[in-house]
Design a protein around this motif. Structure first.
Motif, PDB file in Angstrom:
ATOM      1  N   GLY A 127     -31.093 -40.186  70.403  1.00 42.68           N
ATOM      2  CA  GLY A 127     -31.945 -39.304  70.916  1.00 42.68           C
ATOM      3  C   GLY A 127     -31.441 -37.739  69.675  1.00 42.68           C
ATOM      4  N   THR A 128     -31.205 -37.379  68.875  1.00 39.36           N
ATOM      5  CA  THR A 128     -31.198 -35.690  68.299  1.00 39.36           C
ATOM      6  C   THR A 128     -32.366 -35.886  67.250  1.00 39.36           C
ATOM      7  N   SER A 129     -32.989 -35.098  67.019  1.00 37.14           N
ATOM      8  CA  SER A 129     -34.163 -35.058  66.155  1.00 37.14           C
ATOM      9  C   SER A 129     -33.921 -34.839  64.692  1.00 37.14           C
ATOM     10  N   ILE A 135     -36.690 -48.179  65.330  1.00 32.35           N
ATOM     11  CA  ILE A 135     -38.243 -47.219  65.163  1.00 32.35           C
ATOM     12  C   ILE A 135     -38.469 -47.062  66.791  1.00 32.35           C
ATOM     13  N   VAL A 136     -38.090 -47.834  68.345  1.00 33.55           N
ATOM     14  CA  VAL A 136     -38.904 -47.491  69.368  1.00 33.55           C
ATOM     15  C   VAL A 136     -37.874 -46.411  69.607  1.00 33.55           C
ATOM     16  N   ALA A 137     -36.801 -45.859  69.307  1.00 34.83           N
ATOM     17  CA  ALA A 137     -36.321 -44.971  69.725  1.00 34.83           C
ATOM     18  C   ALA A 137     -36.737 -43.714  69.203  1.00 34.83           C
ATOM     19  N   VAL A 138     -36.693 -44.025  67.957  1.00 42.29           N
ATOM     20  CA  VAL A 138     -37.431 -42.830  67.038  1.00 42.29           C
ATOM     21  C   VAL A 138     -39.550 -42.498  68.027  1.00 42.29           C
ATOM     22  N   ALA A 139     -39.876 -43.532  67.990  1.00 42.45           N
ATOM     23  CA  ALA A 139     -41.284 -43.170  68.704  1.00 42.45           C
ATOM     24  C   ALA A 139     -41.187 -42.523  70.287  1.00 42.45           C
ATOM     25  N   ILE A 189     -41.612 -37.835  73.304  1.00 38.02           N
ATOM     26  CA  ILE A 189     -41.277 -37.407  74.572  1.00 38.02           C
ATOM     27  C   ILE A 189     -41.475 -35.323  73.719  1.00 38.02           C
ATOM     28  N   ARG A 190     -41.071 -35.250  72.736  1.00 36.80           N
ATOM     29  CA  ARG A 190     -41.301 -33.947  72.158  1.00 36.80           C
ATOM     30  C   ARG A 190     -42.506 -33.463  72.276  1.00 36.80           C
ATOM     31  N   LYS A 191     -43.951 -34.579  72.052  1.00 36.43           N
ATOM     32  CA  LYS A 191     -44.982 -34.242  72.243  1.00 36.43           C
ATOM     33  C   LYS A 191     -45.479 -33.626  74.116  1.00 36.43           C
TER      34      LYS A 191
END
Lengths: 262, 355
Positions: free
Chosen positions: B295-297, B341-345, B350-352
């Motif tokens: 979860g780190t950006s 890829i799912v994690a980044v999506a 979440i960020r949105k």
């Protein structure tokens, strides 16, 4: 109410500031005086040298020539930290807040308080509750009712509230002068009102303010005196009750001059 | 007059607050989930790990849920886990480190050869390994913060340089754990020493990893340096204007990460029980995987170190679980790829939530 009426000594002066970037001259002998307890607006067209002048005063830039005096003492700011240490706080147009950090963390960003005792000195633990309390006090002092939770990330705040955090930070740490660079530029009507009220509150608290703004109604609403910058130098200092906004714009663009203007 | 204005402004304030309230109120269940996940970044990897654990427990033949399997998974996660601490710190500053694995490899070769071939006392060889790794990290940091090169390019370059240095230095010769123990240098493979709690067998290296996570969780959230790491990654210009020496923070981040890789080299030596250039080959990308799933950006400024530990564990759990369920290696790799890829999506989504 305006301290400019009294012949008190200025708290901050700049004399003959010159700043060149290669062949471009940003400042060509700019002067400025700020008196205790006043709001001094700085206006000028793009390229008039407002930003360079302010950057010299806030330590973000070093003038090539000229003298800056704070409380009658010559000062030489090499970095923003120097100006800050001398009691000059600047709120930059770009806000200078870290969106993901909370309000308290932003308020103390770059000067975190440590816990007393070995927790602070050996473990370097920062004083989160203490900073939260101080942040709360600073925000309350400026009467910002919309900001309650100091653990809120700044990105969850509205533009006006973010600006309020930045102004509150400046007010909390600025012991001598607060400089606000275009604080209402990105804000709506209501939020601008909030920021203008904060500027008045700063003056009530005895802190002199330099306000850089393009917005004439805002300038005329809060300023005690208006410093007009043109072509790298000060061309006039006018009072808002003696001149109209269109006069100010005329002086700014060179369409009119003021007798006795510097 | 002042009182009137204040009163008028107060009503404005309330309206603004009400507007904000409505925006939140508009949110149904989905957006409140979104905002909870946004507030607690380690929550989603924790849930994924829990779900994976439950699913694999019921999916297979029961081997997955056994304590010895758990112990083995923890041991398998140790090296990537410790290296991912450094990666997390660097990613938080909006950087990336591709040279992680090779720094750890060099440092474990260096430790072993100094002790075996040069006769250094094992404690000095160990410290020398830490120092070398810290210097390598500092070199990355200097290139990023002083020469102002993009971290991706810097560490891509140093990746190759450090690989070559490792090969040249070691002449591709291996040193086994038995050789080290036999020559009185057991300290260097001490991190591979087994500790048993019933059928749960872990190593001292695993414990060290947990301790390191605790230390850096503390440092990142409770010290000024930690806050500055976040601030620099979040908005470097804002951090500089707030009086933070951005270059120094970046340099120190890479240097500290280097030290962590040095410790990682020690844990690697114990885990592999041999010093070899073939060890920890996939560590670079695995640490990035762990950081991302945790979860780190990758854009910096956001994330929690515990998330990275969870991310590293998730990868191991998936691998082990799928393997015990009879899924072959190719499909496991496929699954991990989808997971990333799912994690980044999900992270983007979440960020949105809050803009």
């Amino acid at each position: 109410m305006s301290a400019a009426d009294t012949p008190a000594a200025p708290i901050l002066t700049a004399q003959g500031l010159v700043k060149r970037f290669g062949r471009v001259v940003a400042l060509s002998g700019a002067d400025l005086e700020l008196y205790p307890g006043e709001v001094l607006a700085v206006i000028g067209d793009n390229g008039a040298g407002k930003s360079s002048l302010i950057k010299c005063l806030s330590g973000a830039m070093m003038p090539d020539e000229g003298v800056i005096e704070l409380d009658g003492q010559a000062v030489h700011f090499r970095r923003p930290q120097d100006a800050r240490a001398a009691g000059i706080e600047t709120v930059y147009q770009t806000l200078a807040v870290a969106p993901a950090l909370d309000i308290a963390a932003n308020m103390f960003l770059g000067r975190e308080k440590r816990r007393p005792g070995p927790l602070g000195s050996i473990l370097r633990m920062i004083d989160k509750p203490g900073m939260r309390r101080s942040a709360q006090e600073a925000v309350q002092k400026l009467g910002i009712a919309t900001i309650q939770n100091m653990n809120q990330a700044v990105e969850t705040l509205s533009g006006g509230q973010r600006q309020a955090v930045a102004v509150a930070r400046a007010a909390a740490f600025g012991s001598k002068v607060v400089i606000l660079d275009e604080p209402t530029a990105a804000l709506g009507v209501k939020e601008s009102g909030l920021v203008l009220q904060m500027i008045r509150d700063l003056r009530e608290n005895g802190l002199p303010v330099i306000l850089i703004s393009h917005n004439m109604p805002h300038v005329f609403e809060v300023a005690d005196r208006i410093h007009v910058q043109r072509l790298g130098r000060r061309v006039a200092v006018i009072k808002p009750d003696e001149y109209s906004m269109s006069d100010a714009v005329a002086i700014m663009t060179g369409a009119a001059t003021v007798a006795g203007g510097a | 007059m002042a009182v009137d204005v204040v009163a008028a402004d107060d009503t404005d304030d309330q309206e603004i607050a009400a507007d904000a309230g409505q925006e939140q109120g508009r949110g149904n269940l989905v957006s409140s989930i979104q905002s909870v996940l946004h507030r607690y970044p380690a929550l989603s990897p924790a849930l994924v790990l829990l779900a994976a654990y439950v699913v694999f427990t019921f999916l297979g033949d029961g081997r997955f849920a056994r304590l010895d399997t758990t112990g083995r998974m923890l041991q398998q996660t140790a090296v990537v886990g410790v290296l991912a601490i450094g990666q997390t710190i660097i990613v938080l500053t909006a950087g990336i480190d591709l040279s992680i694995g090779v720094i750890a490899i060099f440092s474990h070769l260096f430790m072993a050869r100094l002790a075996m071939n040069n006769g250094w006392p094992s404690i000095l060889a160990l410290l020398a390994g830490f120092v070398a790794a810290t210097l390598f990290g500092t070199l990355n940091g200097a290139l990023v913060s002083k020469v102002k090169l993009p971290p991706f390019i810097v560490t891509l370059g140093t990746l190759n340089i450090f690989v070559a240095l490792g090969l040249i230095y070691s002449q591709a010769r291996e040193i086994s754990g038995d050789d080290l123990r036999g020559s009185g240098n057991g300290l260097l493979v001490w991190t591979g020493k087994t500790i048993s709690f019933g059928s749960l067998r872990i190593t001292t290296g695993v414990l060290m990893v947990v301790v390191l996570y605790a230390v850096f969780a503390y440092v990142l959230s409770n010290t000024a340096w930690g806050r500055h790491i976040y601030a620099v990654g979040d908005d470097a210009d804002a951090a500089a204007l707030a009086g933070i020496d951005v270059n120094r923070v970046k340099l120190s981040a890479y240097a500290v990460a280097g030290l962590i890789y040095g410790i990682g080299g020690w844990i690697l030596l114990g885990r592999a029980d041999t010093a070899s250039t073939n060890n920890a080959g996939g560590a670079n990308l695995d640490t990035i995987t762990a950081v991302v799933i945790g979860g780190t950006s990758l854009f910096g400024g956001r994330g929690l170190i515990w998330g990275t530990l969870l991310g590293a564990l998730i990868v191991t759990v998936y691998n082990t679980g799928l393997s015990l369920a009879g899924v072959n290696q190719d499909y496991r790799t496929l699954a991990i790829g989808i997971l990333v890829i799912v994690a980044v999506a999900i992270d983007q989504w979440i960020r949105k939530a809050r803009k």
